[in-house]
Design an enzyme around this catalytic site. Sequence first.
Site, short mmCIF file in Angstrom:
data_model
loop_
_atom_site.label_atom_id
_atom_site.label_comp_id
_atom_site.label_asym_id
_atom_site.label_seq_id
_atom_site.Cartn_x
_atom_site.Cartn_y
_atom_site.Cartn_z
N HIS A 1 -12.70 2.62 8.65
CA HIS A 1 -11.98 1.50 7.81
C HIS A 1 -10.56 0.97 8.27
CE1 HIS A 1 -10.73 -0.05 3.57
NE2 HIS A 1 -11.70 -0.99 4.16
N THR B 1 -11.87 7.20 8.39
CA THR B 1 -12.90 6.74 8.82
C THR B 1 -12.57 5.36 9.57
OG1 THR B 1 -12.79 5.24 6.92
CG2 THR B 1 -13.97 7.45 6.45
N VAL C 1 1.66 -2.01 5.71
CA VAL C 1 1.37 -0.86 6.69
C VAL C 1 -0.03 -0.21 6.43
CG1 VAL C 1 2.27 1.29 7.04
CG2 VAL C 1 3.76 -0.33 6.28
N VAL C 2 -0.67 -0.17 7.57
CA VAL C 2 -2.02 0.47 7.77
C VAL C 2 -1.90 1.71 8.46
CG1 VAL C 2 -4.33 0.20 8.19
CG2 VAL C 2 -2.93 -1.87 7.87
N ARG D 1 9.50 1.97 12.75
CA ARG D 1 9.15 0.62 12.71
C ARG D 1 9.50 -0.23 11.49
NH1 ARG D 1 6.60 3.71 15.68
NH2 ARG D 1 5.88 2.95 17.86
N GLU E 1 -6.10 -8.58 1.96
CA GLU E 1 -6.02 -9.60 1.35
C GLU E 1 -4.72 -10.54 1.62
OE1 GLU E 1 -6.22 -6.26 -0.51
OE2 GLU E 1 -8.32 -7.07 -0.44
N ALA F 1 -3.65 -5.09 3.19
CA ALA F 1 -3.66 -6.05 4.23
C ALA F 1 -4.95 -6.86 4.45
CB ALA F 1 -3.63 -5.17 5.54
N PHE G 1 0.80 -1.16 -0.04
CA PHE G 1 0.02 -0.08 -0.02
C PHE G 1 1.03 1.23 0.00
CE2 PHE G 1 -4.41 0.68 0.10
CZ PHE G 1 -4.44 2.06 0.60
N1 LIG Z 1 -5.86 1.79 4.04
C1 LIG Z 1 -4.98 0.84 3.81
C2 LIG Z 1 -5.50 -0.42 3.12
N2 LIG Z 1 -6.82 -0.33 2.60
C3 LIG Z 1 -7.17 -1.39 1.58
C4 LIG Z 1 -7.56 -2.72 2.10
O1 LIG Z 1 -6.52 -3.62 2.53
C5 LIG Z 1 -8.06 -3.57 0.96
O2 LIG Z 1 -6.86 -3.62 0.13
C6 LIG Z 1 -9.32 -2.98 0.16
O3 LIG Z 1 -10.20 -2.75 1.21
C7 LIG Z 1 -9.66 -3.73 -0.96
O4 LIG Z 1 -10.00 -5.19 -0.38
N3 LIG Z 1 -4.61 -1.42 3.19
C8 LIG Z 1 -3.49 -1.47 3.69
O5 LIG Z 1 -2.82 -2.34 3.69
N4 LIG Z 1 -2.81 -0.27 4.33
C9 LIG Z 1 -3.76 0.79 4.28
O6 LIG Z 1 -3.38 2.12 5.04
C1 LIG Z 2 -6.48 2.47 6.79
C2 LIG Z 2 -7.49 2.80 5.63
O1 LIG Z 2 -8.17 2.13 5.06
C3 LIG Z 2 -7.24 4.27 5.13
O2 LIG Z 2 -6.46 4.42 4.29
C4 LIG Z 2 -8.73 4.54 4.81
O3 LIG Z 2 -8.65 6.16 4.77
P1 LIG Z 2 -9.96 6.63 5.07
O4 LIG Z 2 -10.54 6.40 6.13
O5 LIG Z 2 -9.75 8.38 4.93
O6 LIG Z 2 -10.94 6.58 3.80
#
Ligand SMILES: Nc1c(NC[C@H](O)[C@H](O)[C@H](O)CO)[nH]c(=O)[nH]c1=O
Ligand SMILES: CC(=O)[C@@H](O)COP(=O)(O)O
Length: 140
Positions: free
Chosen positions: A74, A72, A66-67, A112, A44, A42, A11
């Site tokens: 999400h 939101t 990395v998330v 990290r 997947e 992540a 990502f």
């Molecule tokens: N926001 C982040 C994501 N979001 C995408 C999801 O993991 C997934 O690929 C999508 O919802 C389609 O199924 N993924 C990360 O690895 N890191 C992020 O910050």
């Molecule tokens: C961690 C995520 O999924 C993030 O990238 C989504 O960002 P947002 O919550 O501003 O749509």
Amino acid sequence: MAHILIVEARFYDHLNDLLLAGARAAIEAAGHSHETLTVPGALEVPGAIALADESGDYDAFVALGVVIRGETYHFEIVCNESARGIMDLTLSGLAIGNGILTVENEAQALARAEKEQLDKGGGAAAAALAMLDLRTRFVS
Ligand SMILES: Nc1c(NC[C@H](O)[C@H](O)[C@H](O)CO)[nH]c(=O)[nH]c1=O
Ligand SMILES: CC(=O)[C@@H](O)COP(=O)(O)O
């Protein structure tokens, strides 16, 4: 020699490159081989590990990614469900190290991901190898 599959959620390219460097260095220092599979995010990663395990080609798995929190809910979904999916696979007997960072900002991620700092990629690889040792010890 064990063969390890690194499954990376790509990502953030620059952060993943750092995590990969740490994981690969740890695996090679332990005398094992590795290859890398890239998925979009992540969420997947658990499915990719499950699919790859069907091949029987891998002794252990390292999950990297990395998330970073956005605006939101999400963030919680991505963090919690990827971790839960990986944990479910661990509890089913797979040797996995989880190096998916769940952080508030890029600065936290950099500290990290860098091998010379907290080296979470290397730590996840070490965890995968530790779990492989346990699997070898307890599962005939
Ligand atoms: N926001 C982040 C994501 N979001 C995408 C999801 O993991 C997934 O690929 C999508 O919802 C389609 O199924 N993924 C990360 O690895 N890191 C992020 O910050
Ligand atoms: C961690 C995520 O999924 C993030 O990238 C989504 O960002 P947002 O919550 O501003 O749509």
